[in-house]
Design an enzyme around this catalytic site. Structure first.
Site, PDB file in Angstrom:
ATOM      1  N   TYR A  50       0.853  -1.189   0.000  1.00 12.74           N
ATOM      2  CA  TYR A  50       0.000   0.000   0.000  1.00 12.74           C
ATOM      3  C   TYR A  50       0.888   1.237   0.000  1.00 12.74           C
ATOM      4  O   TYR A  50       1.814   1.364  -0.773  1.00 12.74           O
ATOM      5  CB  TYR A  50      -0.990  -0.079   1.181  1.00 12.74           C
ATOM      6  CG  TYR A  50      -1.983   1.047   1.183  1.00 12.74           C
ATOM      7  CD1 TYR A  50      -2.779   1.299   0.056  1.00 12.74           C
ATOM      8  CD2 TYR A  50      -2.111   1.889   2.279  1.00 12.74           C
ATOM      9  CE1 TYR A  50      -3.665   2.356   0.035  1.00 12.74           C
ATOM     10  CE2 TYR A  50      -3.010   2.941   2.263  1.00 12.74           C
ATOM     11  CZ  TYR A  50      -3.778   3.173   1.142  1.00 12.74           C
ATOM     12  OH  TYR A  50      -4.653   4.221   1.120  1.00 12.74           O
ATOM     13  N   LYS A 101      -6.173  -1.108  -1.173  1.00  7.05           N
ATOM     14  CA  LYS A 101      -7.030  -0.950   0.013  1.00  7.05           C
ATOM     15  C   LYS A 101      -7.614  -2.295   0.436  1.00  7.05           C
ATOM     16  O   LYS A 101      -7.688  -2.612   1.633  1.00  7.05           O
ATOM     17  CB  LYS A 101      -8.179   0.019  -0.289  1.00  7.05           C
ATOM     18  CG  LYS A 101      -7.762   1.476  -0.345  1.00  7.05           C
ATOM     19  CD  LYS A 101      -7.703   2.099   1.028  1.00  7.05           C
ATOM     20  CE  LYS A 101      -7.240   3.544   0.928  1.00  7.05           C
ATOM     21  NZ  LYS A 101      -7.136   4.202   2.215  1.00  7.05           N
ATOM     22  N   ASP A 124     -10.622   8.052  -3.005  1.00 13.76           N
ATOM     23  CA  ASP A 124      -9.877   8.997  -3.853  1.00 13.76           C
ATOM     24  C   ASP A 124     -10.703   9.628  -4.971  1.00 13.76           C
ATOM     25  O   ASP A 124     -10.214   9.797  -6.100  1.00 13.76           O
ATOM     26  CB  ASP A 124      -8.617   8.323  -4.410  1.00 13.76           C
ATOM     27  CG  ASP A 124      -7.542   8.183  -3.340  1.00 13.76           C
ATOM     28  OD1 ASP A 124      -7.684   8.807  -2.274  1.00 13.76           O
ATOM     29  OD2 ASP A 124      -6.553   7.460  -3.568  1.00 13.76           O
ATOM     30  N   ASP A 159     -11.520   9.199   2.367  1.00 16.33           N
ATOM     31  CA  ASP A 159     -10.887  10.517   2.397  1.00 16.33           C
ATOM     32  C   ASP A 159     -11.687  11.491   3.255  1.00 16.33           C
ATOM     33  O   ASP A 159     -11.112  12.312   3.974  1.00 16.33           O
ATOM     34  CB  ASP A 159     -10.751  11.053   0.966  1.00 16.33           C
ATOM     35  CG  ASP A 159     -10.103  10.024   0.065  1.00 16.33           C
ATOM     36  OD1 ASP A 159      -8.901   9.793   0.212  1.00 16.33           O
ATOM     37  OD2 ASP A 159     -10.812   9.412  -0.760  1.00 16.33           O
ATOM     38  N   ALA A 206      -7.582  22.656   3.025  1.00 14.16           N
ATOM     39  CA  ALA A 206      -9.028  22.548   3.304  1.00 14.16           C
ATOM     40  C   ALA A 206      -9.770  21.843   2.179  1.00 14.16           C
ATOM     41  O   ALA A 206     -10.855  22.234   1.782  1.00 14.16           O
ATOM     42  CB  ALA A 206      -9.611  23.940   3.542  1.00 14.16           C
ATOM     43  N   GLY A 207      -9.152  20.756   1.664  1.00 16.77           N
ATOM     44  CA  GLY A 207      -9.799  19.937   0.647  1.00 16.77           C
ATOM     45  C   GLY A 207     -10.626  18.829   1.282  1.00 16.77           C
ATOM     46  O   GLY A 207     -11.071  18.938   2.431  1.00 16.77           O
ATOM     47  N   THR A 208     -10.807  17.735   0.555  1.00 18.96           N
ATOM     48  CA  THR A 208     -11.651  16.635   1.026  1.00 18.96           C
ATOM     49  C   THR A 208     -11.193  16.097   2.368  1.00 18.96           C
ATOM     50  O   THR A 208     -11.976  15.977   3.315  1.00 18.96           O
ATOM     51  CB  THR A 208     -11.653  15.499  -0.012  1.00 18.96           C
ATOM     52  OG1 THR A 208     -12.125  16.011  -1.257  1.00 18.96           O
ATOM     53  CG2 THR A 208     -12.551  14.362   0.430  1.00 18.96           C
ATOM     54  N   ALA A 209      -9.898  15.765   2.475  1.00 21.94           N
ATOM     55  CA  ALA A 209      -9.386  15.187   3.723  1.00 21.94           C
ATOM     56  C   ALA A 209      -9.429  16.214   4.852  1.00 21.94           C
ATOM     57  O   ALA A 209      -9.858  15.910   5.970  1.00 21.94           O
ATOM     58  CB  ALA A 209      -7.969  14.673   3.520  1.00 21.94           C
TER      59      ALA A 209
END
EC number: 4.1.1.101
Length: 541
Positions: free
Chosen positions: A91, A164, A236, A259, A292-295
């Protein structure tokens, strides 16, 4: 001979040299294998010795994938024996270059289903063909837009779904016969791929808007038609789609977005572990999310929900959060604010120098965070000046640079320990070696989603939960955060990956119990521990 060929080329059936003499006779395998019958332990020793001879990185991964494609039971037996060493190879971080080179080195589809937006009528047949009659209970699906920290890799992103699912099985014992990696190929905006003659995906720009969401909807509906008990893990997806897709389905069927939710849960677990060490209250913390994106928004939301669980007023809780992106602190009038960011942005009137808050150091000086988490993929963003400024205003600064792969991390653990004179409580997104500083060995927790999603998945599947609720996510976070030893000098804020199997089992029981308590389980499931133990697959012949 056809039967022998089919058996030896089916990774779920093949045992290689471990087929006994009686099995060889009954299955028509006489003469198709060397005469020596080996145990799985003997096979695993041989595999690991060969693995050690390979060069670091991609060559080691390529060798392991050969075992995966040949004999699944042996593959997982070897991985379980050496899980701390092999997890980064199967991974993150080695999977990143494997994704970038997927089309170049493609040999086998690894049991994945490849769905194309250009052929929407093939979705059902594609899922059925890839499953090959297996009863699928877990799907990891990606559209390849937001892969790790490396961006849009289109069809190559299917490797993240494969990886995953390997972790689900290795860490939590999800039966590999009941999982399916899925790629949604909706095109790519990566010009390098479009111009690459070897690229295996659709060579056009990403499809967006209604046609895109219709395709995702078609996949979800048909997946549930073909596999009625399936749990869908979204992986993702891009920042414009990830939360929107999760919110559309999470109150209807069991779904999870790693995420949006997984990163948030593992960071919450790390903060809870850090506070076990510092003896401070969760509700006293000031959170700064850099990226300050998805994660980043998933993390902010998870911390915010925990504030509410602790009994804090919602409006008061929001005042504990600051979002910083490439333009600096996010304000209510910042152009392009997303729906996820909107609840946490600040008003300019709160600051005398609002126009100067355009970089991380200026924001840290203005707001004095006690917890700083980096998901920015901006290498070196947590500079010595930033860190020392933060540490000047809090006794035990909690600092998590979790961007990955390694080349994109905001700061090294060693620098964070040195710059704070050993006071920082640190977790990183990639594996970090222990840090020796002034006679103390600081063990660095890894804020790796692999600490969370396998146990969560086992709990969901074992309880046959109808939904994945905030209560179940919180149960997973508290289960993991409670493992830390607060009395050990230099203790990590998260448990080590080497113990992932034991704490995944513990998490699974906590999640299943939460599902039972919320009355979301299948009829007759009343014992969380028994249900999870019954579900667990063990790699043995």
């Amino acid at each position: 001979m056809a039967n022998a060929y089919n058996i030896l080329n089916d990774p779920f059936l093949n045992k290689g040299t471990a087929f006994t003499k009686r099995e060889r006779e009954s299955l028509g395998l006489i003469g198709t294998l060397p005469n020596k019958v080996q145990t799985i332990q003997e096979q695993a020793k041989r595999v690991y010795e060969q693995y050690e001879l390979r060069p670091e990185g991609m060559q080691k991964r390529k060798f392991l994938m050969e075992i995966f494609n040949t004999n699944r039971t042996l593959f997982y037996y070897v991985v379980e024996q050496h899980i701390e060493e092999l997890l980064p190879v199967i991974y993150d971080p080695v999977i990143a270059p494997a994704i970038e080179k997927y089309s170049e080195i493609f040999m086998k589809p690894q049991g994945a289903a490849f769905l194309s937006i250009d052929n929407p009528n093939d979705v059902k047949a594609s899922l059925e063909n890839a499953a090959g009659g297996r009863k699928i209970k877990l799907i990891v699906v990606t559209d390849g837009e937001g892969i790790l920290g490396i961006g849009d890799w289109g069809e190559n992103g299917v490797n993240i779904s494969v990886g995953k699912l390997m972790v689900y099985t290795a860490a939590a014992g999800i039966d590999p016969r009941e999982v399916l990696p899925v790629s949604l190929d909706v095109g790519t905006n990566n010009e390098t791929l479009i111009n690459d003659p070897l690229y295996l995906g659709e060579k056009h720009a990403r499809v967006t808007g209604e046609r895109y969401y219709d395709f995702v909807d078609k996949f979800v509906n048909i997946a549930h038609e073909v596999f009625p008990d399936v749990y869908i893990h979204f992986e993702d997806f891009g920042r414009n789609n990830a939360t929107k897709i999760l919110n559309k389905y999470r109150k209807e069927i069991p779904v999870f977005n790693d995420d949006v939710q997984g990163t948030g849960i593992v960071c919450l677990s790390g903060v809870l572990g850090a506070l076990n060490i510092s003896k401070e209250k969760f509700t006293d913390q000031i959170f700064l999310t850099f990226g300050a994106g998805t994660a980043g928004m998933g993390i902010a939301n998870m911390m915010y929900r925990e504030m509410l669980v602790e009994g804090m007023d919602p409006e008061e809780a929001k005042k504990h959060f600051y979002l910083v992106d490439k333009q600096g602190l996010l304000f209510s009038d910042t152009p392009g604010i997303t729906p996820e960011q909107k609840p946490f942005v600040r008003d300019r009137s709160e600051f005398k120098n609002a126009d100067e808050l355009t970089n991380l150091e200026a924001v840290v000086k203005a707001v004095h965070p006690t917890v700083m988490i980096g998901t920015s993929t901006t290498p070196g963003a947590f500079t010595e000046a930033v860190v020392k400024e933060m540490a000047a205003h809090t006794e035990r600064p909690i600092i998590f640079p979790i961007s990955n792969p390694t080349k994109l991390i905001e700061a090294s653990a060693a620098n964070l320990i040195e710059w704070t004179d050993g006071r920082a409580l640190v977790a990183t997104g990639v594996p970090s070696a222990p840090v020796e500083y002034k006679g103390v060995t600081y063990h660095i927790g890894q804020a790796n989603n692999a600490l969370i999603y396998p146990g969560l998945g086992l709990g969901v599947l074992a309880s046959e939960a109808k939904l994945v609720t905030d209560g179940m996510l919180s149960a997973a976070a508290h289960s993991l955060g409670g493992i830390v030893d607060p009395n050990e000098k230099g203790a990590p804020v998260l448990p080590p990956v080497s113990k992932i199997q034991s704490f995944s089992a513990k998490e699974a029981v906590s999640v299943a119990q939460a599902a039972i308590d919320e009355n979301l389980v299948a009829k007759g499931i009343t014992d969380a521990k028994a249900a999870t133990e019954k579900m667990k697959w063990i790699p043995k012949y």
